[in-house]
Design a protein around this motif. Structure first.
Motif, mmCIF file in Angstrom:
data_model
loop_
_atom_site.group_PDB
_atom_site.id
_atom_site.type_symbol
_atom_site.label_atom_id
_atom_site.label_comp_id
_atom_site.label_asym_id
_atom_site.label_seq_id
_atom_site.Cartn_x
_atom_site.Cartn_y
_atom_site.Cartn_z
ATOM 1 N N UNK A 190 18.398 4.875 -59.476
ATOM 2 C CA UNK A 190 17.505 6.042 -59.496
ATOM 3 C C UNK A 190 16.059 5.612 -59.251
ATOM 4 N N UNK A 191 15.651 4.538 -59.938
ATOM 5 C CA UNK A 191 14.258 4.131 -59.765
ATOM 6 C C UNK A 191 14.020 3.549 -58.374
ATOM 7 N N UNK A 192 15.037 2.880 -57.836
ATOM 8 C CA UNK A 192 14.896 2.357 -56.467
ATOM 9 C C UNK A 192 14.750 3.528 -55.492
ATOM 10 N N UNK A 193 15.535 4.581 -55.774
ATOM 11 C CA UNK A 193 15.467 5.776 -54.927
ATOM 12 C C UNK A 193 14.063 6.404 -54.988
ATOM 13 N N UNK A 194 13.530 6.534 -56.206
ATOM 14 C CA UNK A 194 12.193 7.150 -56.287
ATOM 15 C C UNK A 194 11.137 6.231 -55.672
ATOM 16 N N UNK A 195 11.329 4.931 -55.870
ATOM 17 C CA UNK A 195 10.363 4.008 -55.273
ATOM 18 C C UNK A 195 10.376 4.112 -53.745
ATOM 19 N N UNK A 196 11.580 4.297 -53.207
ATOM 20 C CA UNK A 196 11.694 4.357 -51.748
ATOM 21 C C UNK A 196 10.864 5.508 -51.189
ATOM 22 N N UNK A 197 10.745 6.593 -51.969
ATOM 23 C CA UNK A 197 9.946 7.735 -51.509
ATOM 24 C C UNK A 197 8.457 7.393 -51.518
ATOM 25 N N UNK A 198 8.068 6.525 -52.445
ATOM 26 C CA UNK A 198 6.671 6.089 -52.487
ATOM 27 C C UNK A 198 6.354 5.207 -51.282
ATOM 28 N N UNK A 199 7.317 4.383 -50.924
ATOM 29 C CA UNK A 199 7.090 3.453 -49.816
ATOM 30 C C UNK A 199 7.092 4.188 -48.478
ATOM 31 N N UNK A 200 8.014 5.121 -48.357
ATOM 32 C CA UNK A 200 8.188 5.790 -47.062
ATOM 33 C C UNK A 200 6.931 6.571 -46.707
ATOM 34 N N UNK A 201 6.747 6.758 -45.420
ATOM 35 C CA UNK A 201 5.588 7.523 -44.983
ATOM 36 C C UNK A 201 5.741 8.965 -45.444
ATOM 37 N N UNK A 202 4.632 9.665 -45.705
ATOM 38 C CA UNK A 202 4.697 10.998 -46.325
ATOM 39 C C UNK A 202 5.567 11.985 -45.545
ATOM 40 N N UNK A 203 5.589 11.845 -44.208
ATOM 41 C CA UNK A 203 6.328 12.870 -43.450
ATOM 42 C C UNK A 203 7.848 12.644 -43.435
ATOM 43 N N UNK A 204 8.288 11.513 -43.931
ATOM 44 C CA UNK A 204 9.736 11.289 -43.898
ATOM 45 C C UNK A 204 10.425 12.108 -44.991
ATOM 46 N N UNK A 205 11.670 12.473 -44.722
ATOM 47 C CA UNK A 205 12.381 13.319 -45.677
ATOM 48 C C UNK A 205 12.727 12.518 -46.919
ATOM 49 N N UNK A 206 12.835 13.251 -48.022
ATOM 50 C CA UNK A 206 13.195 12.600 -49.276
ATOM 51 C C UNK A 206 14.568 11.972 -49.203
ATOM 52 N N UNK A 207 15.453 12.717 -48.595
ATOM 53 C CA UNK A 207 16.823 12.248 -48.550
ATOM 54 C C UNK A 207 17.314 12.443 -47.133
ATOM 55 N N UNK A 208 17.934 11.421 -46.581
ATOM 56 C CA UNK A 208 18.429 11.554 -45.217
ATOM 57 C C UNK A 208 19.687 12.403 -45.232
ATOM 58 N N UNK A 209 19.630 13.616 -44.650
ATOM 59 C CA UNK A 209 20.808 14.485 -44.589
ATOM 60 C C UNK A 209 21.267 14.628 -43.145
ATOM 61 N N UNK A 210 20.284 14.657 -42.254
ATOM 62 C CA UNK A 210 20.613 14.874 -40.843
ATOM 63 C C UNK A 210 20.691 13.516 -40.143
ATOM 64 N N UNK A 211 21.901 12.989 -40.060
ATOM 65 C CA UNK A 211 22.071 11.640 -39.536
ATOM 66 C C UNK A 211 22.905 11.681 -38.264
#
Lengths: 498, 445
Positions: free
Chosen positions: B209-230
């Motif tokens: 869970x914390x890795x997941x939240x951290x990943x959102x901090x690292x990712x650029x602001x415009x990227x989606x929180x969760x990749x759904x459209x792959x």
């Protein structure tokens, strides 16, 4: 070199089936003996059909059935049994059945499990003759061909070929490696269900819930319920019986129109197959949807019914009866207002599940049509997408989808042409038939349902139609039951030449 | 331990070199050039010959060997090699296979084909892809302690929130430990005052869970929180398994395959995937199908060149993340240098998996960082360990400075390692260890 159809093989195999038709004829003969009514109408056909069968068997020694011969055989089997089945009616010479076209109509209606009758006054007919109608329907129910398959495959001919021609579904679910074993299993199931219904109906009679349901009536109705065929020895059909009987008959009609392969698994204790079957869920949803629709309309319109139970019973009964192509009536739905009547009319085009005793277009085909159409809408927006159509998780091949589209279309064309003929022929003899009545009569015979609306309504008779119309309807019942294709194939010149 | 490696390709030599440090390694290959190369560049006995021949195996000393690793590029050869080896004695056999049917058979009965451990290259790669795609900005993710702990590596871009921050400033997550930074290819242990620059990679260890939240901090602001459209490009076996795994996660991926028959086959086997039959290098098509709005594009065709092209095209039309399968190991770095977010090499993944397996016994699980500059290890501590029975603050003084205690699990529960945390016998500890200090650390813990 010209390879033609070896019609002798087909006829020989038809002979093998006819040869055994004396066995079911014993049943009404027994009733005639018990009642002390005329024996001749049954004794003569018993001798005749055995001789005819044996005679046909002498045509050739060849037994190998190929696709061409199978088509011919399927068509001829139904036709010849209808012809033989009409003989007792003619010989009995009672009421309207004494007329040859009427006798043939009644017999064809019986063996094709249609349930359309030309009898006007049921009191005129002996119990033996009325039982013969029921026996014919019971035989036609699961398809005399499944029986034939079991017999014929003993003779090492192409049983699978036959079964496919009969059911017109490419993936006949073989339950056992040997087709004769599958056929035997299905027959055991069929007999078991019939027996169960006899017991339940007669049980109701014994405990006093069904005063009219004598053993004779219990047997006659069980024969025509599981077969989803709908002949009743009573002129007012199931309306003659108590509400308890009507409630009991509803699930049996529904079971008769459920795929026997699924039923087999259910009796094995495997309910997953039932739960996972898209077609079963669709079938149940259809019954539910139309029951609610008809019930709601009856409730809103007031109508002749006084209690909610009555409305529910008649709505569910009629919807199940028409969707499953049984054709029993628990009430005179002719008297209903336009709304519920039209909903019932729509039900005529649906049918029960594939692999059951039902007729009409069948839920399997409708489900595939719906799914394929939904797929086509998707690919219209996304042309590169490849979307197979799935049924219960497995992919239906495109060829089957095309066949199903074609079948559905051809059925509707047949229905339209039949309607036009009924209207024209009726006006020729100055018989007043409204278009809705004509449409319903065409659908009721072609989709093997039985009762229609108006002139051929549930408590009426097809007798008033001109002979020509009745002959055409006989033809419609025949092609409808064997799902058109075998007969259409026979009508193409290339079938006989090439 | 005496280990025989059959096949001196990328996988085989990688494994051989890595095992040679602590084991006797014998390599068998049919190609004399590869044999020579290995013999001269490493302390390894290399034999020229066919691994499926009993004679060759006997020459390599199969009777005395403890383990045989069949890692040629040919599935059948690997299986037959293992079967042949089993005729001699109790050697433990490992086979690498591509064809997932073999793997399925083997999982049904784990002594099938005489194989004791089977690595399914394609399935493994698909798993790696799906794990990485699940985390925005991640380039590597490995599970530890049965999934309770995750190690993840992230690329820090200029738009990233943590770019320019110190580790102390960036560390806002309860159950997350910063293990290291990778700066210009060098692994640097993360200290409180270490500054995270754009272009660095950060390696963190923590709860999923914390890795997941951290990943959102690292990712650029415009990227989606969760990749759904792959979007998966290419209906290769890897592409197929990737789509299947995504389906299992409740995602409806799109898969683009050029060949109509293969496309139909895939569409039939993948009910939860939208299969599109088209050439994925057709930009008009990509835009028409709105592939540009996808959260991630995975290039998994059978050709490295095409995967590169597809990934670049996807980036060009605006896709957030691109993941490419690279069969040729030496290109992987190049792909990432050009700008492909993640390049996954099935052979490397396979080698890593086999090395990981061979290390079992000493460690529960491990993961290799940046050309083996460091390792993330999972160990179960016992009474003798330097970590046991005292606060981490005390035990770290006895450990080399290039070690980070990333996470602790006790009775299937995640424990955040703090200075005062006392480690008990039986606890699972996930450590980040620089390779140079690996041996002394292993002795202590």
């Amino acid at each position: 070199m010209r390879i033609r159809v070896d019609w002798r093989v087909s006829c020989r195999l038809v002979g093998t089936i006819l040869k055994w038709l004396w066995v079911p004829l014993l049943f009404p003969l027994g009733i005639a003996l018990y009642d002390g009514t005329a024996l001749l109408p049954f004794v003569l056909p018993i001798l005749g059909t055995a001789l005819l069968g044996l005679g046909l068997e002498q045509l050739t020694d060849e037994r190998d059935l190929r696709a061409r011969e199978a088509f011919l055989m399927v068509s001829l089997t139904w036709l010849s049994i209808a012809l033989v089945g009409a003989v007792p009616f003619l010989l009995a010479g009672e009421g309207t059945l004494a007329e040859p076209v009427n006798a043939l109509f009644e017999s064809m209606s019986g063996i094709t499990t249609t349930g359309a009758t030309v009898i006007v006054n049921f009191e005129l007919h002996s119990r033996a003759i009325l039982m013969w109608r029921a026996v014919l329907q019971w035989l036609g129910g699961l398809g005399i061909l499944v029986l034939a398959t079991a017999v014929l495959s003993q003779l090492s001919v192409g049983g699978a070929q036959l079964m496919e021609t009969e059911t017109q579904t490419q993936d006949v679910n073989k339950l056992t490696p040997r087709i004769s074993e599958t056929a035997a299993l299905l027959w055991k199931l069929y007999i078991g269900l019939t027996g169960l219904q006899v017991a339940v109906l007669y049980g109701l009679h014994l405990v006093g819930y069904a005063p009219e349901m004598t053993l004779y009536n219990a047997i006659a109705h069980a024969f025509t319920t599981i077969a989803t065929s709908g002949f009743s020895p009573r002129g007012d059909s199931i309306a003659a019986f108590s509400p308890a009987v009507q409630w009991v008959i509803i699930p049996f009609m529904a079971i008769g129109a459920t795929s026997f392969v699924l039923l087999y698994f259910v009796f094995q204790g495997n309910f997953d197959r039932l739960r996972n079957s898209d077609e079963f869920r669709f079938y149940v949803a259809i019954l539910g949807f139309f029951s609610l629709g008809v019930g709601g309309m009856l409730f809103a319109n007031g109508g002749p019914y006084t209690s909610l139970e009555e409305i529910a019973r008649h709505a569910i009964f009629q919807v199940v009866s028409i969707v499953t192509t049984t054709g029993y009536a628990s009430t005179d739905f002719n008297l209903w207002s336009a709304g519920p009547k039209h909903l019932l009319f729509v039900c005529m085009f649906i049918g029960g599940m594939a692999g059951s005793t039902t007729c009409s277009i069948k839920t399997l085909r409708w489900l595939v049509v719906v799914k394929a159409f939904r797929r086509d809408l998707f690919t219209a927006a996304s042309p590169s997408a490849i979307r197979p159509v799935r049924l219960s998780g497995s992919v239906i091949d495109e060829e089957t989808i095309r066949d199903i589209y074609a079948y559905t279309l051809v059925s509707l064309v047949f229905f339209i042409l039949a309607t036009i003929f009924v209207v024209l022929d009726a006006s020729r003899v100055q018989l007043t038939v409204s278009e809705f009545e004509a449409m319903s009569a065409a659908a009721a015979t072609f989709f093997n349902i039985g009762p229609a609306f108006g002139i051929a309504g549930p408590l009426e008779s097809y007798e008033p139609f001109p002979r020509s119309t009745k002959l055409v309807m006989t033809f419609l019942m025949w092609v409808g039951r064997i799902e058109i294709i075998p007969v259409l194939v026979l009508l193409t010149p290339s079938y006989w030449q090439s | 331990m005496r280990v025989i490696v059959v096949g001196a390709g990328e996988v085989g030599s990688n494994i051989a070199v890595s095992l040679a440090e602590s084991h006797d390694v014998i390599v068998i290959d049919v190609d004399p050039e590869k044999v020579d190369e290995l013999t001269y560049s490493n302390d390894i006995l290399a034999i020229e010959g066919d691994g499926t021949s009993l004679e060759t195996l006997e020459n390599a000393g199969i009777a005395e060997a403890d383990m045989l690793i069949a890692s040629t590029d040919d599935d059948e050869t690997n299986l037959v090699t293992c079967g042949t080896a089993k005729t001699v004695g109790g050697v433990f056999t490992i086979a690498r296979t591509r064809n997932t049917n073999f793997f399925k058979t083997w999982t049904k009965s784990e002594d099938a084909f005489g194989v004791d451990f089977m690595v399914s290259t394609n399935l493994l790669t698909a798993n790696d892809i799906v794990r990485v795609v699940g985390l925005p900005a991640a380039i590597d993710v490995d599970p530890f302690a049965g999934g309770l702990v995750q190690m993840a590596e992230f690329e820090v871009t200029a738009e990233s929130e943590i770019a320019g921050q110190t580790v102390e400033e960036a560390d806002k997550f309860e159950a997350l430990t910063f293990a290291a930074l990778v700066q210009d290819g060098d692994v640097v242990i993360a200290r409180g005052q270490t500054r995270i620059e754009a272009g660095n990679r950060v390696i963190v260890i923590g709860s999923p869970e914390s890795v997941q939240s951290f990943s959102r901090t690292v990712a650029s602001p415009e990227s989606s929180d969760e990749a759904r459209d792959i979007v998966v490009v290419g209906g290769s076996d890897i592409g197929y398994h990737t789509a299947k795994l995504l389906e299992e996660r409740g995602i409806e991926p799109r898969l683009i395959e050029q060949d109509a028959d293969r496309g139909r086959e895939l569409a039939e086997d993948l009910p939860g995937t939208i299969v599109l039959e088209h050439d994925a290098t057709d930009t008009d098509f990509l835009v028409g199908e709105q592939i540009d709005r996808a959260d991630a594009v995975i290039a998994a065709t059978d050709s490295d060149e095409k995967n590169l092209l597809v990934s670049l095209l996807a980036q060009n039309i605006g896709v957030q993340r691109t993941v490419a399968v690279v069969e040729e190991g030496q290109y992987a770095g190049l792909f990432e240098a050009i700008g492909i977010d993640v390049a996954i090499n099935p052979r490397e993944a396979t080698a890593e998996e086999i090395i990981r397996f061979t290390q079992k016994g000493q460690v529960e699980n491990l993961s290799l960082i940046e050309d083996r500059q460091a390792e993330v290890l999972e160990i179960e501590v016992d009474e003798e360990s330097v970590l046991t029975g005292r606060p981490i603050r005390e035990s770290v003084t006895e450990l080399p400075s290039d070690v980070v205690i990333g996470a602790v699990t006790r009775d299937q529960e995640f424990i955040v390692p703090r200075g005062e945390t006392v480690i008990e016998p039986g606890d699972h500890v996930v450590l980040f260890v620089a390779t140079d200090v690996l041996s002394p650390v292993m002795d202590l813990v």
